[in-house]
Design an enzyme around this catalytic site. Sequence first.
Site, mmCIF file in Angstrom:
data_model
loop_
_atom_site.group_PDB
_atom_site.id
_atom_site.type_symbol
_atom_site.label_atom_id
_atom_site.label_comp_id
_atom_site.label_asym_id
_atom_site.label_seq_id
_atom_site.Cartn_x
_atom_site.Cartn_y
_atom_site.Cartn_z
ATOM 1 N N ALA A 71 -56.480 11.428 -24.107
ATOM 2 C CA ALA A 71 -56.304 12.034 -22.791
ATOM 3 C C ALA A 71 -54.889 11.785 -22.296
ATOM 4 O O ALA A 71 -54.285 10.751 -22.599
ATOM 5 C CB ALA A 71 -57.314 11.442 -21.808
ATOM 6 N N CYS A 72 -54.354 12.751 -21.548
ATOM 7 C CA CYS A 72 -53.036 12.599 -20.935
ATOM 8 C C CYS A 72 -53.031 13.355 -19.609
ATOM 9 O O CYS A 72 -54.089 13.662 -19.068
ATOM 10 C CB CYS A 72 -51.929 13.090 -21.869
ATOM 11 S SG CYS A 72 -51.944 14.865 -22.175
ATOM 12 N N HIS A 73 -51.871 13.676 -19.092
ATOM 13 C CA HIS A 73 -51.768 14.332 -17.796
ATOM 14 C C HIS A 73 -52.365 15.740 -17.807
ATOM 15 O O HIS A 73 -53.258 16.046 -17.016
ATOM 16 C CB HIS A 73 -50.299 14.371 -17.344
ATOM 17 C CG HIS A 73 -50.094 14.994 -16.007
ATOM 18 N ND1 HIS A 73 -49.061 15.847 -15.746
ATOM 19 C CD2 HIS A 73 -50.778 14.895 -14.852
ATOM 20 C CE1 HIS A 73 -49.123 16.244 -14.496
ATOM 21 N NE2 HIS A 73 -50.160 15.672 -13.931
ATOM 22 N N GLY A 87 -52.857 17.596 -21.089
ATOM 23 C CA GLY A 87 -53.487 17.893 -22.365
ATOM 24 C C GLY A 87 -52.540 18.129 -23.521
ATOM 25 O O GLY A 87 -52.983 18.246 -24.661
ATOM 26 N N LEU A 93 -56.003 14.560 -17.275
ATOM 27 C CA LEU A 93 -56.458 13.900 -16.058
ATOM 28 C C LEU A 93 -56.312 14.788 -14.834
ATOM 29 O O LEU A 93 -57.031 14.628 -13.853
ATOM 30 C CB LEU A 93 -55.734 12.570 -15.847
ATOM 31 C CG LEU A 93 -56.459 11.403 -16.508
ATOM 32 C CD1 LEU A 93 -56.214 11.346 -17.982
ATOM 33 C CD2 LEU A 93 -56.142 10.119 -15.832
#
Length: 134
Positions: free
Chosen positions: A86-88, A90, A114
């Site tokens: 997961a990141c900011h 994608g 996120l």
Amino acid sequence: MSRATCPRRRGRASVSWMTHPLDDPQIEVTTEQTAAALADGSAQVVDVREDYERDAGHIAGTRHIELERLASQAQTIDRERTVIFACHLGSRSLMAAQAFRRAGYDAWSMAGGLERWAQEGRGLQPKDGHVADH
């Protein structure tokens, strides 16, 4: 599109591939699927954002390994369990999932990151956490 007919795999890039080099919905999961995997323990979820992003707000139960340190920490990720990155938004998580799949992991990227998680009203830690800009 099947892997056999994908333009990327035939050695010739299509215009859409050149425009969106990380688009690969075949290895993305939804925020709902990620939440369910965290709840039932069926996957390890790794947040690949930078420290300041993680400090601002993160998904409870996730592990943090910055993308730039991911290769050196790969041996600490259980190869026998599904891993969701997961990141900011994608993009970084999709790069991580692609690399880990090539290395033989059952790896996935949380689509929308996120940002989508928070937009859907899913909680972040700490209680007043937010999604930091990248």
